[in-house]
Structure formats: C-alpha cells, structure tokens
Write a protein that holds these residues in place. Structure first.
Motif, short mmCIF file in Angstrom:
data_model
loop_
_atom_site.label_atom_id
_atom_site.label_comp_id
_atom_site.label_asym_id
_atom_site.label_seq_id
_atom_site.Cartn_x
_atom_site.Cartn_y
_atom_site.Cartn_z
N HIS A 58 0.82 -1.22 0.00
CA HIS A 58 0.00 0.00 0.00
C HIS A 58 0.85 1.27 0.00
N CYS A 59 2.10 1.16 -0.39
CA CYS A 59 3.02 2.30 -0.27
C CYS A 59 2.96 3.26 -1.45
N ARG A 60 2.18 2.90 -2.49
CA ARG A 60 2.05 3.77 -3.66
C ARG A 60 0.58 4.01 -3.98
N ARG A 61 0.30 5.19 -4.52
CA ARG A 61 -1.06 5.49 -4.98
C ARG A 61 -1.28 4.86 -6.35
N ASP A 62 -2.50 5.04 -6.88
CA ASP A 62 -2.80 4.41 -8.17
C ASP A 62 -1.99 4.99 -9.31
N ASP A 63 -1.46 6.23 -9.14
CA ASP A 63 -0.63 6.81 -10.20
C ASP A 63 0.85 6.49 -10.01
N GLY A 64 1.17 5.68 -9.01
CA GLY A 64 2.55 5.27 -8.77
C GLY A 64 3.33 6.15 -7.82
N THR A 65 2.78 7.29 -7.41
CA THR A 65 3.48 8.18 -6.49
C THR A 65 3.45 7.60 -5.07
N ALA A 66 4.41 8.02 -4.25
CA ALA A 66 4.54 7.49 -2.90
C ALA A 66 3.32 7.83 -2.05
N TYR A 67 2.94 6.90 -1.19
CA TYR A 67 1.82 7.07 -0.27
C TYR A 67 2.37 6.95 1.15
N PRO A 68 2.74 8.06 1.78
CA PRO A 68 3.37 7.99 3.11
C PRO A 68 2.45 7.32 4.13
N PHE A 69 3.03 6.47 4.95
CA PHE A 69 2.25 5.77 5.96
C PHE A 69 1.63 6.74 6.95
N ALA A 70 2.26 7.87 7.18
CA ALA A 70 1.76 8.84 8.17
C ALA A 70 0.38 9.37 7.83
N ILE A 71 0.04 9.40 6.54
CA ILE A 71 -1.27 9.92 6.15
C ILE A 71 -2.21 8.80 5.69
N CYS A 72 -1.77 7.56 5.85
CA CYS A 72 -2.60 6.42 5.46
C CYS A 72 -3.70 6.19 6.50
N PRO A 73 -4.94 5.97 6.08
CA PRO A 73 -6.02 5.70 7.04
C PRO A 73 -5.73 4.53 7.97
N HIS A 74 -4.94 3.57 7.51
CA HIS A 74 -4.61 2.44 8.38
C HIS A 74 -3.74 2.87 9.55
N ALA A 75 -2.87 3.86 9.32
CA ALA A 75 -2.06 4.39 10.41
C ALA A 75 -2.96 5.04 11.45
N ALA A 76 -3.96 5.78 10.99
CA ALA A 76 -4.90 6.40 11.92
C ALA A 76 -5.70 5.35 12.69
N ALA A 77 -6.08 4.26 11.99
CA ALA A 77 -6.83 3.20 12.65
C ALA A 77 -6.01 2.52 13.72
N LEU A 78 -4.71 2.37 13.49
CA LEU A 78 -3.84 1.80 14.52
C LEU A 78 -3.77 2.68 15.75
N THR A 79 -3.92 3.99 15.55
CA THR A 79 -3.79 4.94 16.67
C THR A 79 -5.10 5.12 17.42
N ASP A 80 -6.18 5.42 16.70
CA ASP A 80 -7.43 5.74 17.39
C ASP A 80 -8.38 4.56 17.52
N ARG A 81 -7.99 3.41 16.92
CA ARG A 81 -8.76 2.16 17.04
C ARG A 81 -10.14 2.25 16.39
N ARG A 82 -10.34 3.21 15.54
CA ARG A 82 -11.62 3.35 14.85
C ARG A 82 -11.51 2.69 13.47
N PRO A 83 -12.57 2.00 13.01
CA PRO A 83 -12.52 1.31 11.71
C PRO A 83 -12.41 2.30 10.55
N ARG A 84 -11.79 1.86 9.50
CA ARG A 84 -11.66 2.65 8.28
C ARG A 84 -12.04 1.77 7.09
N THR A 85 -12.75 2.34 6.13
CA THR A 85 -13.10 1.63 4.90
C THR A 85 -12.66 2.45 3.70
N LEU A 86 -11.95 1.82 2.80
CA LEU A 86 -11.47 2.46 1.57
C LEU A 86 -12.05 1.71 0.38
#
Length: 235
Positions: A58-86
C-alpha cells in the motif's frame, strides 16, 4: 444414533472465506494472512509473514506516487482504534502490478488491525459494462427519435404536398415502431442474461440492412434537406 458434528475451527473458516483477511500487529507488520489475501497480493504466506503491510502492498497510490504511511487511514486506525473503509483502493502485488480492492481496517483486541480485502475488479467491470450499455442504448434510441421528430416537424410545413405528408407519416410510424422494437430488444437482453432466451445466428441481405438504416434516419435527413441514396446489388 446421530453422529456428532465434526468440530470446525474458526481458523479453518477464516482460511477458506473468499475475502482476503490480514492481521497486523501494533506496528503494522503482518502476523497472519489467509489464502485469499495471499492470492490477491501474489505472495506465499511464509514470505508475507513479518512484512509491513503498508510498505509491502500500500506504499504507492494508483498513479505510482509514494503514499506515506503517516497519512494512510490504516495508520490512523492503529492509533485511534476506529474502523476505516477504503473503496476501490489500489494495492500492489509482489510483481508490481495493481489490484483494486475494497479495504476495511478494524481494531484487534490487544492491539493491531484486521484488514479485509474484497477484490473490486468484477464490480468495476460491471460498472463499466453498465456505462457502455447506457451509452449504446442512448445512441440507439436517439436515432429513430430524431427521425420521428424530424418527420413530424415537416408535416405541418406550409406548401407540403399530400404525397410528401403521407411519406413523412410513414417515416414517423416506422420509427415509432423501431423505438418499440428497441425497447423490446433491451428487455430481451435482460432475458438473455438470465438464461431465459437463446440467441440464433441468421444470414441477412446487405441491401435490407442498408434500407433499414436509411429509413431510420430518413426523417432527420429530410429535415436537413439531405438526400439519401442506396447503391447496392442484392445479388
């Protein structure tokens, strides 16, 4: 005497469901993946265990550019324990090719996440087919409708002779019937999809098809003062 039902382990159910299921530890590393998830991501389970899910798939977006983990919804889910759906999220297989999935992240008791993956390819293909079908139907309906309206518009033109009016009325009637046949064809397509109707191929004369196509646009042609001529040899 009734035989006791065999014991079914929860792990057997998880392993066999068609949804991809991946379990992450609190740092985002993969601790478990079922067969469907391994197939979607094109990894062997032994090679996938211990890898960071985001960096692996999951480290790249659909156009191939980098997708930083810091802004990934999964990173937020690990922190706040709230579910995320993409929906329709791009994940990456081992060979670098993309797979489009609906992804849901849910908190695990004790930390970490459960990631569920649903391959969205079939849904996207169906959506594309529906769009193409709507576009085709819109085009097919517009043609006889335009000819019908063109013929009806010309009928009331001052100075129009009786023979011309009769011809225009015939054009309008034929195109009205064609609209009805198109509606029937749309209904037949649904019956074919449901397996209630079978298709049969048959030969048709090119001149007959040309005459039908010409008649379908005759009203529009007359409205724009365009003459249509068929030059075909029936033999």
């Amino acid at each position: 005497m009734t035989e006791p039902l065999p014991c079914i382990e929860a792990s057997d159910i998880v392993a066999s469901v068609p949804l991809g299921i991946v379990a992450l530890d609190p740092l985002g590393s993969i601790g478990f993946a079922n067969r469907a998830a391994c197939d979607m991501l094109d990894w062997k389970l032994a090679d996938l265990i211990g890898k960071n899910f985001h960096e692996t798939a999951h480290c790249r977006r659909d156009d191939g550019t980098a997708y930083p983990f810091a802004i990934c919804p999964h990173a937020a889910a690990l922190t706040d324990r709230r579910p995320r759906t993409l929906d329709r999220e791009t994940l990456w297989r081992r060979d670098g090719t993309a797979v489009i999935c609906d992804v849901t992240a849910s908190a695990l008791v004790g930390g970490g996440l459960t990631i569920t993956l649903r391959d969205a390819s079939a849904r996207l293909e169906l959506a594309r087919a529906q769009e193409e079908f709507v576009g085709m139907v819109s085009h097919e309906l517009r043609t006889p409708l335009a000819s019908l309206l063109g013929a009806l518009t010309l009928i009331d033109v001052e100075g129009m002779g009786a023979d011309q009016r009769e011809s225009l009325i015939g054009i309008a009637q034929r195109n009205a019937k064609r609209l009805g046949r198109l509606v029937d064809d749309i209904l037949d397509l649904e019956r074919v999809r449901a397996g209630a109707v079978s298709l049969t191929r048959a030969d048709m004369m090119a001149q007959s098809l040309s005459e039908s196509a010409t008649d379908a646009v005759a009203g529009t042609a007359l409205a724009h003062r365009v003459s249509l001529v068929i030059d075909a040899d029936e033999s």
